[in-house]
Enzyme design. Structure first.
Site, short mmCIF file in Angstrom:
data_model
loop_
_atom_site.label_atom_id
_atom_site.label_comp_id
_atom_site.label_asym_id
_atom_site.label_seq_id
_atom_site.Cartn_x
_atom_site.Cartn_y
_atom_site.Cartn_z
N ILE A 51 0.83 -1.20 0.00
CA ILE A 51 0.00 0.00 0.00
C ILE A 51 0.87 1.25 0.00
O ILE A 51 0.61 2.20 -0.73
CB ILE A 51 -0.95 0.02 1.22
CG1 ILE A 51 -1.95 -1.12 1.08
CG2 ILE A 51 -1.67 1.35 1.33
CD1 ILE A 51 -2.80 -1.30 2.30
N GLY A 67 7.33 3.63 3.17
CA GLY A 67 7.90 4.78 3.84
C GLY A 67 9.39 4.59 4.09
O GLY A 67 9.97 3.60 3.64
N GLU A 89 10.76 4.21 7.08
CA GLU A 89 10.97 3.31 8.21
C GLU A 89 10.23 1.99 8.04
O GLU A 89 10.63 0.98 8.59
CB GLU A 89 10.44 3.96 9.50
CG GLU A 89 11.21 5.16 9.95
CD GLU A 89 12.27 4.79 10.97
OE1 GLU A 89 11.99 3.91 11.80
OE2 GLU A 89 13.37 5.38 10.91
N ASP A 148 2.74 10.88 18.18
CA ASP A 148 2.72 11.34 16.79
C ASP A 148 1.28 11.65 16.38
O ASP A 148 0.79 11.16 15.35
CB ASP A 148 3.33 10.25 15.89
CG ASP A 148 3.50 10.70 14.44
OD1 ASP A 148 3.54 11.93 14.20
OD2 ASP A 148 3.59 9.84 13.54
N1 LIG Z 1 -5.45 -0.73 10.82
C1 LIG Z 1 -5.57 0.00 9.72
N2 LIG Z 1 -6.43 -0.34 8.74
C2 LIG Z 1 -6.53 0.39 7.62
N3 LIG Z 1 -5.80 1.50 7.37
C3 LIG Z 1 -4.91 1.90 8.29
C4 LIG Z 1 -4.75 1.17 9.50
N4 LIG Z 1 -3.78 1.78 10.25
C5 LIG Z 1 -3.38 2.84 9.52
N5 LIG Z 1 -4.05 2.93 8.34
C6 LIG Z 1 -3.87 3.94 7.29
O1 LIG Z 1 -2.55 3.84 6.79
C7 LIG Z 1 -1.85 5.07 6.96
C8 LIG Z 1 -0.40 4.82 7.40
O2 LIG Z 1 -0.36 4.06 8.61
P1 LIG Z 1 0.70 4.30 9.76
O3 LIG Z 1 0.65 5.75 10.13
O4 LIG Z 1 0.49 3.29 10.82
O5 LIG Z 1 2.05 3.96 8.99
P2 LIG Z 1 3.46 4.68 9.08
O6 LIG Z 1 4.33 4.13 8.02
O7 LIG Z 1 3.97 4.59 10.50
O8 LIG Z 1 3.08 6.15 8.73
P3 LIG Z 1 3.78 7.51 9.10
O9 LIG Z 1 5.14 7.17 9.66
O10 LIG Z 1 3.83 8.23 7.80
O11 LIG Z 1 2.86 8.14 10.10
C9 LIG Z 1 -2.64 5.86 8.01
O12 LIG Z 1 -2.57 7.22 7.77
C10 LIG Z 1 -4.04 5.33 7.88
O13 LIG Z 1 -4.83 6.11 7.00
#
Ligand SMILES: Nc1ncnc2c1ncn2[C@@H]1O[C@H](COP(=O)(O)OP(=O)(O)OP(=O)(O)O)[C@@H](O)[C@H]1O
Lengths: 264, 202
Positions: free
Chosen positions: A14, A17, A19, A167
């Site tokens: 999907i 990033g 990290e 965050d």
């Molecule tokens: N459990 C879930 N089910 C569906 N979509 C989700 C879920 N958790 C997060 N998302 C979507 O996916 C996006 C990215 O998730 P998350 O923030 O956990 O990842 P990340 O790589 O740590 O992002 P970042 O570091 O950019 O904040 C979120 O903004 C949200 O819209």
């Protein structure tokens, strides 16, 4: 670099990033029952870090995220349930939340789109597209004000459980519709991404958590900034007698923030 | 019986066969058989161990199909990574279900006891087995009526689940008030999450 874990081979990527990579996957494939997807977060190895150090760092981050989420679940904070933990390969699996992020619903655009903000201005006079506010109303039956109150309440519940998110942004909040029976449904605000979360009882930590969100609001949703007062109002109501102290500290934190930006 | 596949795992771990039996009449005898099989010698011993080579789980502490599947997946992954905390992938399923790290407690709580009138039977194996064959062999070990896994949740002793997972004073349950259906969904989500993250709970 080690090969990507096999479980990701059939998963749908999907987003990728710096990290972590995000996937949608099916964990229990079975011909006789409905396949429910999960949200997988894969913290891949950092090539520039020592492998053993990296593995233990990944492990403790994953453990920390899972524990914060479980604490929220036990305290009735709306968060996605945990579905898989594979610390040795750096994978966390969560219940899939069917819904939109608040960032999208408030018209903040996709993450990383800040640089192209001018395109939004160019589009402004074309009334073809649904405004975010219309979407909020048509998809979820909510006014922006009610949404702000939901955000404040949920953060309040989280802080009452002494979980600090670390965050808080509008990308890390989602709306989903829950169907209790065929005819009735409720809308839930769900907090996601506890990758930087930790436990603390300190007023300072709670105030900084709120300040981070306030700043995020100001930069991604400048039009909605006045609405932030509603977030704080609902938050304060949920926090009860703790609120006065946190509110006072929030003023201090804002002042420090301003001083820092004047110097910087 | 349900066949769950894990295409990403080594062939010999790529499938789990999960069956639920109600109206079980031989739980006590089965328990003795499992204990005796462990110390039997020679060819006879091997055959007997194969005949009871399953995880037998008491469904009273299981809240949903997802609950048992989550435990099976964590056990299978531990086996694939050479990280079992117990002797076999089947005892690992019981270990994964129990909130504490004590394996004999896990077996006592989640394993087959004389009092069981329903049983959940799990076999982890490769794809070379015929599902019909597995079902026949499970049926030879357990005297009872095969029912769909969706019956899980109706056989649950919710009071015991709450006690086992220390949920009685949790806010998440209190806010459900009189809404029993909602409370059960909340409990299931907490319990499933606890099983999924057990390896980092310590
Ligand atoms: N459990 C879930 N089910 C569906 N979509 C989700 C879920 N958790 C997060 N998302 C979507 O996916 C996006 C990215 O998730 P998350 O923030 O956990 O990842 P990340 O790589 O740590 O992002 P970042 O570091 O950019 O904040 C979120 O903004 C949200 O819209």
């Amino acid at each position: 670099m080690t090969a990507a874990p096999d479980i990701l081979a059939e998963a749908i990527l999907i987003s990728q990033g710096a990290e972590a990579a995000i996937y949608q996957a099916i964990l229990h494939q079975s011909p006789s029952s409905e396949a429910t997807p999960v949200f997988l977060k894969y913290r891949f190895n950092k090539q520039y870090r020592h492998p053993t150090l990296d593995a233990s760092l990944t492990r403790s981050r994953i453990a920390g995220e899972a524990r914060a989420v479980l604490k929220c679940l036990r305290n009735g904070v709306h968060v996605p349930g945990i579905r898989l933990v594979d610390a040795s390969q750096g994978i966390l699996g969560f219940e899939w939340i069917e819904g939109k992020s608040i960032r999208m619903l408030l018209g903040g655009g996709a993450e990383g789109e800040e640089e192209t903000e001018y395109t939004a201005d160019l589009l402004e006079d074309e009334d073809a597209v649904d405004s975010p506010e219309d979407e909020l109303q048509s998809l979820y039956g909510l006014t922006p004000d009610v949404l702000m109150a939901m955000i404040g309440t949920e953060i309040g519940k989280m802080h009452l459980a002494d979980v600090i998110h670390g965050d808080l942004t509008t990308s890390n909040m989602m709306l989903r519709r829950m169907f209790s029976t065929a005819s009735s449904s409720t809308v839930e605000l769900v907090l996601v991404d506890f990758g930087l979360a930790y436990t603390s009882t300190l007023v300072e930590d709670k105030a900084v958590d709120l300040y981070v969100l306030e700043r995020a609001f100001a930069s991604t949703h400048p039009d909605s900034e006045p609405l932030f007062a509603t977030v704080l109002q609902a938050y304060g109501k949920t926090m009860g007698k703790e609120w006065a102290n946190i509110n006072r500290r929030l003023d201090d934190v804002r002042l420090r923030g301003r001083k820092r930006s004047m110097v910087g | 019986m349900e066949v769950v596949s894990y295409p990403h795992l080594p062939a010999e771990l790529s499938r789990a066969y999960i069956a639920l039996y109600t109206s079980v009449t031989n739980a006590g005898a089965l328990r003795k058989r499992i204990i005796n099989a462990a110390s039997m010698q020679g060819r006879e011993g091997e055959d007997e161990r194969e005949a009871v080579n399953y995880a037998f789980v008491d469904p009273r502490l299981i809240t949903s199909p997802l609950h048992v599947k989550t435990a099976v997946l964590q056990a299978v992954m531990a086996q694939a990574q050479g990280a079992l905390r117990t002797k076999t992938v089947h005892s690992e399923v019981l270990w994964a279900l129990n909130p504490s790290n004590n394996i004999s407690e896990a077996i006592r709580r989640y394993g087959v006891s004389e009092a069981c009138t329903a049983l959940l039977v799990v076999r982890v194996d490769g794809s070379a087995l015929e599902p019909a064959d597995v079902e026949r062999k499970m049926g030879a070990a357990v005297q009872g009526q095969l029912v769909p896994l969706t019956q899980l949740g109706r056989l649950t002793d919710w009071v015991a689940v709450k006690k086992c997972h220390k949920l009685n004073n949790e806010l998440a349950l209190k806010v459900c008030g009189q809404d029993g259906e909602r409370e059960r969904a909340v409990i299931d989500n907490i319990v499933v999450s606890s099983v999924a993250m057990k390896s980092v709970m310590g």
